[in-house]
Design a protein around this motif. Structure first.
Motif, PDB file in Angstrom:
ATOM      1  N   MET A   1     -26.774 -78.756   8.727  1.00 41.19           N
ATOM      2  CA  MET A   1     -26.308 -79.408   9.928  1.00 41.19           C
ATOM      3  C   MET A   1     -24.895 -78.929  10.243  1.00 41.19           C
ATOM      4  O   MET A   1     -24.087 -78.780   9.347  1.00 41.19           O
ATOM      5  N   GLU A   2     -24.624 -78.679  11.499  1.00 41.18           N
ATOM      6  CA  GLU A   2     -23.272 -78.329  11.928  1.00 41.18           C
ATOM      7  C   GLU A   2     -22.406 -79.574  11.892  1.00 41.18           C
ATOM      8  O   GLU A   2     -22.848 -80.627  11.481  1.00 41.18           O
ATOM      9  N   HIS A   3     -21.184 -79.467  12.362  1.00 39.64           N
ATOM     10  CA  HIS A   3     -20.325 -80.647  12.367  1.00 39.64           C
ATOM     11  C   HIS A   3     -19.868 -80.960  13.784  1.00 39.64           C
ATOM     12  O   HIS A   3     -19.975 -80.149  14.695  1.00 39.64           O
ATOM     13  N   GLY A  23     -27.900 -82.490  17.059  1.00 32.70           N
ATOM     14  CA  GLY A  23     -29.286 -82.801  16.722  1.00 32.70           C
ATOM     15  C   GLY A  23     -29.786 -83.954  17.569  1.00 32.70           C
ATOM     16  O   GLY A  23     -29.712 -83.906  18.800  1.00 32.70           O
ATOM     17  N   ASN A  24     -30.255 -85.034  16.933  1.00 34.36           N
ATOM     18  CA  ASN A  24     -30.733 -86.212  17.641  1.00 34.36           C
ATOM     19  C   ASN A  24     -29.620 -87.181  18.018  1.00 34.36           C
ATOM     20  O   ASN A  24     -29.873 -88.166  18.700  1.00 34.36           O
ATOM     21  N   ALA A  25     -28.416 -86.935  17.559  1.00 35.05           N
ATOM     22  CA  ALA A  25     -27.285 -87.828  17.816  1.00 35.05           C
ATOM     23  C   ALA A  25     -26.688 -87.556  19.188  1.00 35.05           C
ATOM     24  O   ALA A  25     -26.483 -86.404  19.570  1.00 35.05           O
ATOM     25  N   ARG A  26     -26.390 -88.626  19.913  1.00 41.76           N
ATOM     26  CA  ARG A  26     -25.727 -88.535  21.217  1.00 41.76           C
ATOM     27  C   ARG A  26     -24.565 -89.523  21.203  1.00 41.76           C
ATOM     28  O   ARG A  26     -24.658 -90.601  20.629  1.00 41.76           O
ATOM     29  N   PHE A  27     -23.468 -89.153  21.877  1.00 42.02           N
ATOM     30  CA  PHE A  27     -22.328 -90.059  21.926  1.00 42.02           C
ATOM     31  C   PHE A  27     -21.499 -89.842  23.178  1.00 42.02           C
ATOM     32  O   PHE A  27     -21.542 -88.792  23.807  1.00 42.02           O
ATOM     33  N   TRP A  77     -16.500 -90.682  11.569  1.00 46.01           N
ATOM     34  CA  TRP A  77     -17.442 -91.766  11.889  1.00 46.01           C
ATOM     35  C   TRP A  77     -18.657 -91.200  12.627  1.00 46.01           C
ATOM     36  O   TRP A  77     -19.794 -91.561  12.319  1.00 46.01           O
ATOM     37  N   LEU A  78     -18.417 -90.306  13.576  1.00 49.21           N
ATOM     38  CA  LEU A  78     -19.529 -89.692  14.313  1.00 49.21           C
ATOM     39  C   LEU A  78     -20.425 -88.876  13.380  1.00 49.21           C
ATOM     40  O   LEU A  78     -21.649 -88.915  13.496  1.00 49.21           O
ATOM     41  N   GLU A  79     -19.824 -88.141  12.443  1.00 56.12           N
ATOM     42  CA  GLU A  79     -20.603 -87.380  11.463  1.00 56.12           C
ATOM     43  C   GLU A  79     -21.506 -88.312  10.644  1.00 56.12           C
ATOM     44  O   GLU A  79     -22.661 -88.012  10.395  1.00 56.12           O
ATOM     45  N   GLU A  80     -20.938 -89.446  10.240  1.00 55.70           N
ATOM     46  CA  GLU A  80     -21.694 -90.416   9.451  1.00 55.70           C
ATOM     47  C   GLU A  80     -22.870 -90.980  10.263  1.00 55.70           C
ATOM     48  O   GLU A  80     -23.983 -91.086   9.764  1.00 55.70           O
ATOM     49  N   GLN A  81     -22.614 -91.313  11.521  1.00 53.78           N
ATOM     50  CA  GLN A  81     -23.671 -91.835  12.379  1.00 53.78           C
ATOM     51  C   GLN A  81     -24.759 -90.778  12.611  1.00 53.78           C
ATOM     52  O   GLN A  81     -25.946 -91.070  12.568  1.00 53.78           O
ATOM     53  N   ALA A  82     -24.329 -89.538  12.842  1.00 55.52           N
ATOM     54  CA  ALA A  82     -25.277 -88.444  13.094  1.00 55.52           C
ATOM     55  C   ALA A  82     -26.150 -88.186  11.870  1.00 55.52           C
ATOM     56  O   ALA A  82     -27.343 -87.891  12.005  1.00 55.52           O
ATOM     57  N   ALA A  83     -25.584 -88.302  10.684  1.00 54.57           N
ATOM     58  CA  ALA A  83     -26.355 -88.076   9.454  1.00 54.57           C
ATOM     59  C   ALA A  83     -27.501 -89.077   9.347  1.00 54.57           C
ATOM     60  O   ALA A  83     -28.551 -88.764   8.774  1.00 54.57           O
ATOM     61  N   GLY A  84     -27.331 -90.256   9.925  1.00 62.83           N
ATOM     62  CA  GLY A  84     -28.365 -91.273   9.874  1.00 62.83           C
ATOM     63  C   GLY A  84     -29.533 -91.039  10.813  1.00 62.83           C
ATOM     64  O   GLY A  84     -30.596 -91.632  10.634  1.00 62.83           O
ATOM     65  N   VAL A  85     -29.364 -90.188  11.823  1.00 65.37           N
ATOM     66  CA  VAL A  85     -30.451 -89.949  12.781  1.00 65.37           C
ATOM     67  C   VAL A  85     -31.000 -88.525  12.732  1.00 65.37           C
ATOM     68  O   VAL A  85     -31.980 -88.218  13.393  1.00 65.37           O
ATOM     69  N   ASN A  86     -30.352 -87.671  11.971  1.00 64.88           N
ATOM     70  CA  ASN A  86     -30.811 -86.279  11.851  1.00 64.88           C
ATOM     71  C   ASN A  86     -31.457 -86.059  10.480  1.00 64.88           C
ATOM     72  O   ASN A  86     -30.940 -86.515   9.478  1.00 64.88           O
ATOM     73  N   PRO A  87     -32.572 -85.333  10.475  1.00 65.52           N
ATOM     74  CA  PRO A  87     -33.248 -85.060   9.196  1.00 65.52           C
ATOM     75  C   PRO A  87     -32.439 -84.151   8.288  1.00 65.52           C
ATOM     76  O   PRO A  87     -31.603 -83.443   8.690  1.00 65.52           O
TER      77      PRO A  87
END
Length: 87
Positions: A1-3, A23-27, A77-87
């Motif tokens: 995953m990128e950052h 990925g699947n994360a949007r903000f 924080w965004l990285e942490e949230q994204a990790a939860g929605v991306n495989p």
């Protein structure tokens, strides 16, 4: 995953807002000056894609100061949230 990278402090101080994804994360991030606060805060709304924000459920929100440290905290924080929605 990128950052996730977000713009510099000057970008926010000029009142700009920002949509981003990974990925699947949007903000969505916008600077705000809460009543009684000394400085600007970044207000962040996070959701799972692929739909636009107005068609999605906001699953997390957070605020961080518009400082170098606050920007680093927001990106982490965004990285942490994204990790939860991306495989």
């Amino acid at each position: 995953m990128e950052h996730i990278e977000i713009p510099t402090q000057l970008f926010w101080e000029n009142g700009n807002s920002w949509y981003g994804s990974l990925g699947n994360a949007r903000f969505f991030i916008k600077p705000e000056r809460p009543e009684g606060a000394d400085g600007l805060q970044l207000s962040i709304q996070f959701w799972r894609g692929p739909l636009a924000m107005n068609l999605s459920e906001i699953t997390a929100m957070a605020s961080f100061p518009v400082t170098q440290g606050g920007l680093a905290q927001a990106a982490a924080w965004l990285e942490e949230q994204a990790a939860g929605v991306n495989p």
